[in-house]
Design a protein around this motif. Structure first.
Motif, PDB file in Angstrom:
ATOM      1  N   ALA A 249      12.180  -1.839   1.633  1.00  0.00           N
ATOM      2  CA  ALA A 249      10.774  -2.102   1.933  1.00  0.00           C
ATOM      3  C   ALA A 249      10.495  -3.599   1.958  1.00  0.00           C
ATOM      4  CB  ALA A 249       9.877  -1.412   0.914  1.00  0.00           C
ATOM      5  N   ASP A 250      11.128  -4.340   1.075  1.00  0.00           N
ATOM      6  CA  ASP A 250      10.944  -5.792   1.045  1.00  0.00           C
ATOM      7  C   ASP A 250      11.399  -6.423   2.358  1.00  0.00           C
ATOM      8  OD1 ASP A 250      10.533  -8.443  -0.106  1.00  0.00           O
ATOM      9  OD2 ASP A 250      12.715  -8.546  -0.237  1.00  0.00           O
ATOM     10  N   ILE A 251      12.510  -5.946   2.888  1.00  0.00           N
ATOM     11  CA  ILE A 251      13.012  -6.468   4.168  1.00  0.00           C
ATOM     12  C   ILE A 251      12.020  -6.154   5.283  1.00  0.00           C
ATOM     13  CG2 ILE A 251      14.811  -6.199   5.914  1.00  0.00           C
ATOM     14  CD1 ILE A 251      16.765  -5.700   3.581  1.00  0.00           C
ATOM     15  N   LEU A 252      11.527  -4.923   5.319  1.00  0.00           N
ATOM     16  CA  LEU A 252      10.586  -4.542   6.382  1.00  0.00           C
ATOM     17  C   LEU A 252       9.291  -5.342   6.283  1.00  0.00           C
ATOM     18  CD1 LEU A 252      10.972  -0.649   6.442  1.00  0.00           C
ATOM     19  CD2 LEU A 252      12.107  -2.352   7.883  1.00  0.00           C
ATOM     20  N   ASN A 253       8.817  -5.566   5.072  1.00  0.00           N
ATOM     21  CA  ASN A 253       7.572  -6.301   4.906  1.00  0.00           C
ATOM     22  C   ASN A 253       7.711  -7.783   5.241  1.00  0.00           C
ATOM     23  OD1 ASN A 253       5.318  -4.524   4.016  1.00  0.00           O
ATOM     24  ND2 ASN A 253       6.786  -3.931   2.439  1.00  0.00           N
ATOM     25  N   ARG A 254       8.933  -8.266   5.310  1.00  0.00           N
ATOM     26  CA  ARG A 254       9.140  -9.658   5.731  1.00  0.00           C
ATOM     27  C   ARG A 254       8.886  -9.847   7.219  1.00  0.00           C
ATOM     28  NH1 ARG A 254      14.569 -11.739   2.418  1.00  0.00           N
ATOM     29  NH2 ARG A 254      13.937 -10.903   0.390  1.00  0.00           N
ATOM     30  N   VAL A 255       9.130  -8.790   8.010  1.00  0.00           N
ATOM     31  CA  VAL A 255       8.913  -8.896   9.457  1.00  0.00           C
ATOM     32  C   VAL A 255       7.612  -8.217   9.888  1.00  0.00           C
ATOM     33  CG1 VAL A 255      11.354  -9.116  10.008  1.00  0.00           C
ATOM     34  CG2 VAL A 255      10.332  -6.840   9.897  1.00  0.00           C
ATOM     35  N   ARG A 256       6.951  -7.548   8.976  1.00  0.00           N
ATOM     36  CA  ARG A 256       5.663  -6.923   9.291  1.00  0.00           C
ATOM     37  C   ARG A 256       4.605  -8.002   9.510  1.00  0.00           C
ATOM     38  NH1 ARG A 256       1.185  -5.514   6.236  1.00  0.00           N
ATOM     39  NH2 ARG A 256       2.225  -6.337   4.362  1.00  0.00           N
ATOM     40  N   GLN A 257       3.812  -7.834  10.543  1.00  0.00           N
ATOM     41  CA  GLN A 257       2.770  -8.804  10.835  1.00  0.00           C
ATOM     42  C   GLN A 257       1.631  -8.712   9.827  1.00  0.00           C
ATOM     43  OE1 GLN A 257       2.790 -11.218  13.423  1.00  0.00           O
ATOM     44  NE2 GLN A 257       4.928 -10.554  13.321  1.00  0.00           N
ATOM     45  N   PRO A 258       0.984  -9.840   9.499  1.00  0.00           N
ATOM     46  CA  PRO A 258      -0.163  -9.771   8.592  1.00  0.00           C
ATOM     47  C   PRO A 258      -1.316  -9.010   9.234  1.00  0.00           C
ATOM     48  CG  PRO A 258       0.024 -11.955   9.582  1.00  0.00           C
ATOM     49  CD  PRO A 258       1.269 -11.204   9.954  1.00  0.00           C
ATOM     50  N   PHE A 259      -2.028  -8.260   8.419  1.00  0.00           N
ATOM     51  CA  PHE A 259      -3.198  -7.497   8.875  1.00  0.00           C
ATOM     52  C   PHE A 259      -2.841  -6.517   9.993  1.00  0.00           C
ATOM     53  CE2 PHE A 259      -4.761 -11.863   7.792  1.00  0.00           C
ATOM     54  CZ  PHE A 259      -5.222 -11.534   6.520  1.00  0.00           C
ATOM     55  N   ASN A 260      -1.679  -5.879   9.902  1.00  0.00           N
ATOM     56  CA  ASN A 260      -1.281  -4.929  10.955  1.00  0.00           C
ATOM     57  C   ASN A 260      -2.049  -3.616  10.865  1.00  0.00           C
ATOM     58  OD1 ASN A 260       0.109  -4.260   8.527  1.00  0.00           O
ATOM     59  ND2 ASN A 260       1.661  -3.128   9.676  1.00  0.00           N
ATOM     60  N   ASN A 261      -2.753  -3.389   9.760  1.00  0.00           N
ATOM     61  CA  ASN A 261      -3.594  -2.203   9.617  1.00  0.00           C
ATOM     62  C   ASN A 261      -5.049  -2.626   9.511  1.00  0.00           C
ATOM     63  OD1 ASN A 261      -0.987  -1.229   7.572  1.00  0.00           O
ATOM     64  ND2 ASN A 261      -1.509  -0.061   9.390  1.00  0.00           N
ATOM     65  N   ASN A 262      -5.897  -2.063  10.379  1.00  0.00           N
ATOM     66  CA  ASN A 262      -7.296  -2.467  10.320  1.00  0.00           C
ATOM     67  C   ASN A 262      -8.012  -1.799   9.147  1.00  0.00           C
ATOM     68  OD1 ASN A 262      -9.000  -0.053  11.253  1.00  0.00           O
ATOM     69  ND2 ASN A 262      -7.462  -0.185  12.883  1.00  0.00           N
ATOM     70  N   MET A 263      -9.177  -2.334   8.826  1.00  0.00           N
ATOM     71  CA  MET A 263      -9.936  -1.912   7.652  1.00  0.00           C
ATOM     72  C   MET A 263     -10.346  -0.439   7.714  1.00  0.00           C
ATOM     73  SD  MET A 263     -13.457  -3.656   6.346  1.00  0.00           S
ATOM     74  CE  MET A 263     -12.681  -5.277   6.215  1.00  0.00           C
ATOM     75  N   LEU A 264     -10.753   0.022   8.901  1.00  0.00           N
ATOM     76  CA  LEU A 264     -11.181   1.407   9.043  1.00  0.00           C
ATOM     77  C   LEU A 264     -10.006   2.356   8.841  1.00  0.00           C
ATOM     78  CD1 LEU A 264     -13.555   1.172  12.141  1.00  0.00           C
ATOM     79  CD2 LEU A 264     -14.122   0.956   9.711  1.00  0.00           C
ATOM     80  N   ALA A 265      -8.850   1.990   9.372  1.00  0.00           N
ATOM     81  CA  ALA A 265      -7.668   2.827   9.228  1.00  0.00           C
ATOM     82  C   ALA A 265      -7.250   2.954   7.766  1.00  0.00           C
ATOM     83  CB  ALA A 265      -6.527   2.261  10.058  1.00  0.00           C
ATOM     84  N   LEU A 266      -7.265   1.854   7.046  1.00  0.00           N
ATOM     85  CA  LEU A 266      -6.874   1.878   5.641  1.00  0.00           C
ATOM     86  C   LEU A 266      -7.802   2.779   4.828  1.00  0.00           C
ATOM     87  CD1 LEU A 266      -6.088  -1.917   5.148  1.00  0.00           C
ATOM     88  CD2 LEU A 266      -4.424  -0.044   5.063  1.00  0.00           C
ATOM     89  N   ALA A 267      -9.108   2.645   5.065  1.00  0.00           N
ATOM     90  CA  ALA A 267     -10.073   3.439   4.319  1.00  0.00           C
ATOM     91  C   ALA A 267      -9.971   4.922   4.682  1.00  0.00           C
ATOM     92  CB  ALA A 267     -11.486   2.922   4.586  1.00  0.00           C
ATOM     93  N   ALA A 268      -9.849   5.209   5.973  1.00  0.00           N
ATOM     94  CA  ALA A 268      -9.778   6.595   6.420  1.00  0.00           C
ATOM     95  C   ALA A 268      -8.525   7.281   5.917  1.00  0.00           C
ATOM     96  CB  ALA A 268      -9.834   6.658   7.943  1.00  0.00           C
ATOM     97  N   ALA A 269      -7.399   6.592   5.946  1.00  0.00           N
ATOM     98  CA  ALA A 269      -6.137   7.181   5.498  1.00  0.00           C
ATOM     99  C   ALA A 269      -6.180   7.481   4.008  1.00  0.00           C
ATOM    100  CB  ALA A 269      -4.980   6.246   5.826  1.00  0.00           C
ATOM    101  N   GLU A 270      -6.735   6.555   3.234  1.00  0.00           N
ATOM    102  CA  GLU A 270      -6.835   6.781   1.789  1.00  0.00           C
ATOM    103  C   GLU A 270      -7.682   8.016   1.499  1.00  0.00           C
ATOM    104  OE1 GLU A 270      -8.616   4.618  -2.226  1.00  0.00           O
ATOM    105  OE2 GLU A 270      -8.674   3.564  -0.296  1.00  0.00           O
ATOM    106  N   ALA A 271      -8.806   8.149   2.201  1.00  0.00           N
ATOM    107  CA  ALA A 271      -9.672   9.309   2.000  1.00  0.00           C
ATOM    108  C   ALA A 271      -9.016  10.594   2.483  1.00  0.00           C
ATOM    109  CB  ALA A 271     -11.005   9.086   2.719  1.00  0.00           C
ATOM    110  N   ALA A 272      -8.283  10.500   3.597  1.00  0.00           N
ATOM    111  CA  ALA A 272      -7.649  11.690   4.167  1.00  0.00           C
ATOM    112  C   ALA A 272      -6.650  12.312   3.209  1.00  0.00           C
ATOM    113  CB  ALA A 272      -6.968  11.330   5.480  1.00  0.00           C
ATOM    114  N   LEU A 273      -5.993  11.491   2.408  1.00  0.00           N
ATOM    115  CA  LEU A 273      -5.014  12.017   1.456  1.00  0.00           C
ATOM    116  C   LEU A 273      -5.653  12.953   0.439  1.00  0.00           C
ATOM    117  CD1 LEU A 273      -2.778   8.896   0.691  1.00  0.00           C
ATOM    118  CD2 LEU A 273      -2.119  10.947   1.956  1.00  0.00           C
ATOM    119  N   THR A 274      -6.942  12.777   0.191  1.00  0.00           N
ATOM    120  CA  THR A 274      -7.628  13.617  -0.804  1.00  0.00           C
ATOM    121  C   THR A 274      -8.281  14.842  -0.176  1.00  0.00           C
ATOM    122  OG1 THR A 274      -9.785  12.501  -0.614  1.00  0.00           O
ATOM    123  CG2 THR A 274      -8.144  11.501  -2.073  1.00  0.00           C
TER     124      THR A 274
END
Length: 386
Positions: A249-274
């Motif tokens: 995961a550390d290797i992947l996060n080194r090449v992951r772009q900053p802010f690759n997930n928008n705010m709405l997606a992060l909030a919706a996904a967290e809620a969807a898990l419940t």
């Protein structure tokens, strides 16, 4: 070559000949082309129920903060995923859909001269990310439309850096036995990363969703990718994740772009898990729809590949494009899969009961007009009212 064409020679060699991924036809595009309305789309394995109430409420609550950047680390969603799967947050990589995780692992581990092993009839993104970085694709022949693990293992060499496995497989819907799959992962050399693409795992049911997570403790070269696009109904927000060892995961996060997930997606996904109720409704609708559509295929004299996903491949026993195009003219979008070396098949996403009925009625009419297949009259339970 004119001067404008010279730009292609500047691209890296893998990209010069790359054929981009072609998504399912959008509803709006068919509306523009044919002037149709009331179109149904059963082409992209989307959730016919859409997002759940909890995800929609989370999106609404987040709108006021859109002027701010999202949390680039995705702390809240990672925390929720870590709790759900009993893993550490350091084992999670968030992606712009699980598709981005597939690209990240290719960028991080592949160079020209290295090889990637995957199966015939496997997800089209695997060869795309391989070619884009100049690596070599090694394709193992399919077994009953699914992965032949023995054939794949035989093709692993000291040049192999990645192995892609989709379980259930897209587009065929085939499912591997967990014991066989774990034995395969355990037999891989530690110089090879196994990418286990589980975009459709929620539809499998039972303990299957948790089995592969336990393997992370034993196989540091295992990367599991999952998504909120399918069972959770958030395809339009583009959010997925990878689960792996902290080091991977550390290797992947080194090449992951900053802010690759928008705010709405992060909030919706967290809620969807419940939102357990919405997920269970989705699974139930899919199971009922799968039975309904395959019963319709049976009555039409058509064969299909048994599927563990939210889609099914129907075998027309003839080139599928004419049927695909005829269905478009009736306002029904499905997916031709000739690019997967399955030119006689169409992939059908399981929809709502009404959508499934409309599809079967349209298919019956199309095949009847083509007149090249035995056509059976649909029983009343499969007919479209009115």
């Amino acid at each position: 070559m004119n001067n404008t064409d010279k730009i292609y020679n500047l691209a890296v060699s893998g990209v010069q000949k790359l054929i981009p991924y072609t998504p399912g036809k959008p509803i709006e595009e068919l509306e523009r082309e044919l002037g149709l309305s009331n179109i149904i789309k059963l082409a992209s394995n989307e959730n016919p129920l859409g997002p759940g109430k909890k995800a929609l409420a989370a999106i609404q609550a987040t709108l006021k903060d859109l002027a701010l950047y999202p949390d680039g680390n995705g702390f809240n969603l990672k925390s929720a995923l870590a709790e759900k799967y009993a893993v550490d947050m350091s084992q999670i990589t968030l992606g712009n859909g699980s598709n981005e995780i597939l690209e990240l692992v290719a960028r991080a581990f592949l160079t020209p001269g290295l090889e990637v092993v995957f199966s015939q009839h496997a997800f089209a993104v695997y060869p795309i990310v391989t070619q884009a970085v100049g690596a070599t694709a090694v394709v193992a022949p399919a077994l009953n439309y699914g992965h032949d693990l023995d054939a794949m293992l035989q093709r692993v060499t000291d040049k192999t850096r990645l192995v892609f496995i989709a379980n259930p497989n897209n587009p065929t819907g085939t499912l591997l036995n967990h014991a066989d799959l774990e034995a395969f992962i355990g037999a891989l050399p530690d110089t090879c990363v196994c990418v286990l693409d589980e975009a459709y795992c929620e539809f499998v049911g039972g303990q299957s969703e948790d089995n592969s997570i336990a393997w992370l403790k034993k196989y540091p070269n295992l990367l599991i990718t999952r998504t909120f696009s399918k069972a959770y109904g958030l395809a339009g927000l583009r959010i997925g994740y990878g689960l792996s060892s902290p080091q991977l995961a550390d290797i992947l996060n080194r090449v992951r772009q900053p802010f690759n997930n928008n705010m709405l997606a992060l909030a919706a996904a967290e809620a969807a898990l419940t939102d357990v109720e919405h997920l269970q409704n989705t699974i139930t609708v899919n199971a009922q729809g799968m039975q309904f559509i395959t019963e319709g295929f049976k009555n039409l004299g058509l064969g299909w590949i048994p599927s563990a996903g939210n889609f099914v491949l129907v075998d027309l026993k003839q080139p599928a494009m004419p049927t695909y195009e005829a269905l478009l003219r009736k306002g029904v979008i499905v997916r031709p899969v000739g690019v997967y070396e399955l030119p006689n098949h169409l992939r059908i996403t399981i929809g709502t009961q009404a959508e499934n009925q409309l599809f079967l009625q349209a298919l019956t009419e199309v095949l009847g007009r083509i007149g090249s297949l035995p056509i059976a009259t649909l029983p009343p339970s499969l007919a479209v009212a009115g």
